[in-house]
Design a protein around this motif. Structure first.
Motif, PDB file in Angstrom:
ATOM      1  N   ALA A 133       1.249  -0.868  -0.065  1.00 47.35           N
ATOM      2  CA  ALA A 133       0.139  -0.125   0.014  1.00 47.35           C
ATOM      3  C   ALA A 133       1.226   1.266  -0.057  1.00 47.35           C
ATOM      4  O   ALA A 133       0.658   2.416  -0.820  1.00 47.35           O
ATOM      5  CB  ALA A 133      -0.988  -0.234   1.019  1.00 47.35           C
ATOM      6  N   PHE A 134       2.124   1.238   1.400  1.00 49.18           N
ATOM      7  CA  PHE A 134       2.395   2.323   0.828  1.00 49.18           C
ATOM      8  C   PHE A 134       3.539   2.341  -0.335  1.00 49.18           C
ATOM      9  O   PHE A 134       3.831   3.291  -0.753  1.00 49.18           O
ATOM     10  CB  PHE A 134       3.439   2.402   2.308  1.00 49.18           C
ATOM     11  N   GLY A 176      -3.835   3.271  -1.535  1.00 45.78           N
ATOM     12  CA  GLY A 176      -2.096   3.182  -2.231  1.00 45.78           C
ATOM     13  C   GLY A 176      -2.488   3.251  -3.767  1.00 45.78           C
ATOM     14  O   GLY A 176      -1.759   3.993  -4.918  1.00 45.78           O
ATOM     15  N   GLY A 181       1.502   4.043  -3.046  1.00 47.93           N
ATOM     16  CA  GLY A 181       0.575   5.374  -2.394  1.00 47.93           C
ATOM     17  C   GLY A 181       1.975   6.264  -2.527  1.00 47.93           C
ATOM     18  O   GLY A 181       2.029   7.400  -3.264  1.00 47.93           O
TER      19      GLY A 181
END
Length: 423
Positions: free
Chosen positions: A21-22, A283, A25
């Motif tokens: 996700a990070f 993200g 994103g």
């Protein structure tokens, strides 16, 4: 050049342990800032990623699956199927796949299916002398049916990304799912006939079959309500998930296999999985916004149109990329990274998005049991307490079977498209 650089950065981020996700994103935000776009685009993209009624079905289906898992429903379902086919050659393996198929029509989750049926079937099969790698591979592969046979969480996500009909996607998964389940069953039958290294189950009496079947009726009723309600248009997939949660709670409470502590455990597991999935979606939305502003999907579509004119070559290239991505990504991540980029190319090549969804999901299934990061491998290892080498050894025949089913869907598109086109 930009595409290659992005891929290198993403792979490096994932290799050093940055959560998916990070990684998505952060890369998307960095691209927006470097291009001089307003950083406010990121929170707007985050907000829009959750502004979808259909996504509400994801946590609801997860909660229903966890309630059934905590309530021990898999045991009654397995016992019922076993009472009918357990005495056949490879009967316990056949009962395992049949149970996975039925539970898949309820859960929408591969992990939940593998864990629920694995909790019961692994001990039964190993106690009867079945080869451990075969048992582990069988249940890991059977669990993947949870995302092909509807309802399917990855198909819901695919529909959100592409804006294709969720119901049509669900309908398209029925025959391929049954084809794959049938292929697994045939393999179990012949494996048992040639290996003979197990103790056959005794044939159940009529009374035993009746009692076992009666205990499985609530589970079958739940599957009928969910599937029948969606396909007859009585309620939407999201509404079916909500009804499924209510009915599953009633079932486990009436059967006396549930408690407040088990409900807390189901809710906590659902919350963790939902947060993980939704963070990845968020993200990916930021990343998708960035690559759209950079016109990367259009560039890839142009690249495809100039260099790939054959549908078969395009599908082969996509499958190869998905196999590689499956080594270190899970299903939702693969969908959210690949589909915004690939979707524009489908129209240019005249590829039916519903048919392509089935191809994509089968490849995701392969990724779920492909080492080193196949989620079902970890689930089976956790449930069984077996060695990772045994689990990995057992899945390879089933990966080949799944690839064979993929070829069948490729050469005979009606396998996936007949039902959606008829209804």
């Amino acid at each position: 050049m930009t595409i290659i650089l992005l891929l290198v950065i993403m792979v490096l981020a994932l290799l050093i342990g940055v959560p998916v996700a990070f990684a998505l994103g952060g890369l998307g935000l960095g691209m927006l800032l470097l291009a001089g776009f307003s950083p406010m685009m990121a929170p707007l993209a985050l907000y829009s990623s959750f502004d979808s009624f259909i996504l509400l079905s994801v946590p609801l289906f997860l909660l229903m699956s966890n309630i059934l898992l905590q309530g021990g429903i898999g045991k009654d379902l397995f016992r019922a199927v076993q009472s009918w086919v357990g005495h056949w050659p490879g009967g316990l393996g056949i009962a395992t796949i049949a149970s996975c198929t039925i539970f898949s029509a309820i859960s929408g989750s591969s992990v939940a299916t593998a864990a629920t049926i694995g909790n019961v079937a692994i001990k039964e099969m190993t106690d009867r002398g079945y080869n451990k790698p075969f048992v582990y591979g069988l249940i890991a592969a059977g669990g993947t049916l949870g995302i092909l046979i509807p309802p399917s969480i990855p198909m819901i996500v695919y529909g959100v990304i592409t804006e294709e009909s969720i119901v049509d996607l669900f309908l398209a998964g029925i025959v391929p799912g049954l084809l794959m389940a049938g292929s697994f069953i045939v393999y179990c039958f012949f494996y048992a006939r040639f290996s003979k290294a197990y103790t056959p189950s005794e044939k159940a009496t009529s009374a035993e079959r009746k009692n076992a079947s009666l205990r499985a009726i609530p589970t079958l009723l739940l599957a009928s309500i969910i599937i029948g309600g969606i396909y007859t248009g009585v309620f939407t997939p999201t509404e079916s998930a909500g009804i499924g949660v209510a009915v599953s709670l009633i079932i486990v409470i009436m059967m006396g296999t549930f408690s407040l502590e088990k409900f807390k455990a189901a809710a906590m597991s659902t919350m963790k999985n939902t947060v993980t999935i939704f963070l990845i979606i968020a993200g990916a939305k930021v990343f998708g916004k960035a690559i759209t502003l950079y016109q990367i999907p259009q560039d890839i579509s142009m690249l495809v149109s100039e260099n790939i004119s054959e549908v078969g070559l395009f599908i082969a290239a996509v499958c190869f990329v998905l196999l590689i991505m499956g080594f270190f990504l899970e299903s939702v991540s693969m969908l959210l990274i690949m589909m915004p980029v690939l979707y524009p190319s489908l129209g240019m090549l005249g590829i039916d998005p519903i048919w392509f969804a089935i191809i994509f999901v089968i490849m995701i299934e392969c990724a779920l049991i492909t080492p080193p990061v196949g989620l079902n491998l970890f689930v089976i290892q956790s449930v069984s307490g077996g060695k990772s080498a045994e689990v990995i050894q057992g899945v390879w025949p089933f990966i080949l079977i799944m690839l064979g089913c993929l070829l069948a869907v490729y050469f005979f598109p009606a396998i996936a498209l007949y039902i959606p086109f008829q209804l």
